[in-house]
Motif scaffolding. Structure first.
Motif, short mmCIF file in Angstrom:
data_model
loop_
_atom_site.label_atom_id
_atom_site.label_comp_id
_atom_site.label_asym_id
_atom_site.label_seq_id
_atom_site.Cartn_x
_atom_site.Cartn_y
_atom_site.Cartn_z
N PHE A 67 7.12 13.23 -12.21
CA PHE A 67 7.12 12.03 -13.05
C PHE A 67 6.65 10.82 -12.27
CE2 PHE A 67 9.07 8.16 -14.69
CZ PHE A 67 8.57 8.16 -15.99
N LEU A 68 7.20 10.60 -11.09
CA LEU A 68 6.78 9.46 -10.28
C LEU A 68 5.30 9.54 -9.92
CD1 LEU A 68 9.80 8.91 -7.84
CD2 LEU A 68 9.20 7.58 -9.87
N LYS B 269 0.86 -1.18 0.00
CA LYS B 269 0.00 0.00 0.00
C LYS B 269 0.90 1.24 0.00
CE LYS B 269 -3.62 2.42 2.41
NZ LYS B 269 -4.57 2.44 3.51
N VAL B 270 0.67 2.13 -0.92
CA VAL B 270 1.42 3.38 -0.98
C VAL B 270 0.72 4.39 -0.09
CG1 VAL B 270 2.28 5.22 -2.46
CG2 VAL B 270 2.24 2.86 -3.32
N THR B 271 1.38 4.80 0.97
CA THR B 271 0.76 5.68 1.96
C THR B 271 1.02 7.15 1.72
OG1 THR B 271 2.63 5.50 3.47
CG2 THR B 271 0.83 3.91 3.75
N ALA B 272 2.02 7.47 0.91
CA ALA B 272 2.32 8.87 0.60
C ALA B 272 2.83 8.95 -0.83
CB ALA B 272 3.34 9.43 1.58
N VAL C 190 -4.21 7.31 -2.21
CA VAL C 190 -3.38 8.42 -1.78
C VAL C 190 -3.96 9.70 -2.37
CG1 VAL C 190 -1.07 9.43 -1.90
CG2 VAL C 190 -1.33 6.97 -1.72
N ASN C 191 -4.12 10.71 -1.53
CA ASN C 191 -4.64 11.97 -2.06
C ASN C 191 -3.51 12.83 -2.62
OD1 ASN C 191 -3.48 13.49 0.02
ND2 ASN C 191 -5.29 13.38 1.28
N ARG C 192 -3.84 13.94 -3.21
CA ARG C 192 -2.86 14.79 -3.89
C ARG C 192 -1.77 15.31 -2.96
NH1 ARG C 192 -3.10 16.37 -8.68
NH2 ARG C 192 -4.85 16.19 -10.07
N PRO D 236 0.30 5.66 -10.49
CA PRO D 236 -0.93 4.97 -10.94
C PRO D 236 -0.70 3.49 -11.28
CG PRO D 236 -0.77 7.12 -11.97
CD PRO D 236 0.55 6.87 -11.27
N LEU D 237 0.48 3.14 -11.75
CA LEU D 237 0.79 1.74 -12.08
C LEU D 237 0.94 0.89 -10.82
CD1 LEU D 237 3.37 2.38 -14.92
CD2 LEU D 237 0.95 1.75 -15.16
N LEU D 238 1.27 1.53 -9.72
CA LEU D 238 1.42 0.82 -8.45
C LEU D 238 0.10 0.70 -7.70
CD1 LEU D 238 4.75 2.42 -7.19
CD2 LEU D 238 4.43 0.13 -8.15
#
Length: 90
Positions: free
Chosen positions: A67-68, A58-61, A82-84, A74-76
């Motif tokens: 670019f990332l 889970k990506v938390t930040a 995760v919000n903006r 989005p691919l992860l």
């Protein structure tokens, strides 16, 4: 240090190179409900990216790097949780 590993959270900072890939992949392999903070990451080696694709932490930040944030996150699967501002929704 580009890779900080804790019990169930990893923080990737700056440039994550091939030197960190094996350690990250091993940690992801054994960590249940792994979370990854990409906020301060500005380069992700393709091997680290592939490990994250394979183990789906889970990506938390979100990364501050444009670019990332727009092309890799989005691919992860991180764009949905995760919000903006780069933090988990309440």
């Amino acid at each position: 240090m580009p890779l900080e590993l804790h019990e169930n959270t990893a923080t990737l900072t700056g440039v994550v190179t091939v030197d960190e890939v094996e350690q990250l992949a091993a940690w992801l392999r054994v960590t249940q409900k792994a979370k990854v903070n990409l906020r301060r990451c500005n380069h992700l080696h393709t091997g680290a990216f592939q490990a994250m694709l394979r183990f789906q932490p889970k990506v938390t930040a979100a990364p501050a790097d444009a670019f990332l944030a727009t092309q890799v996150l989005p691919l992860l699967g991180g764009s949905s949780g995760v919000n903006r501002q780069g933090s988990e929704p309440p």
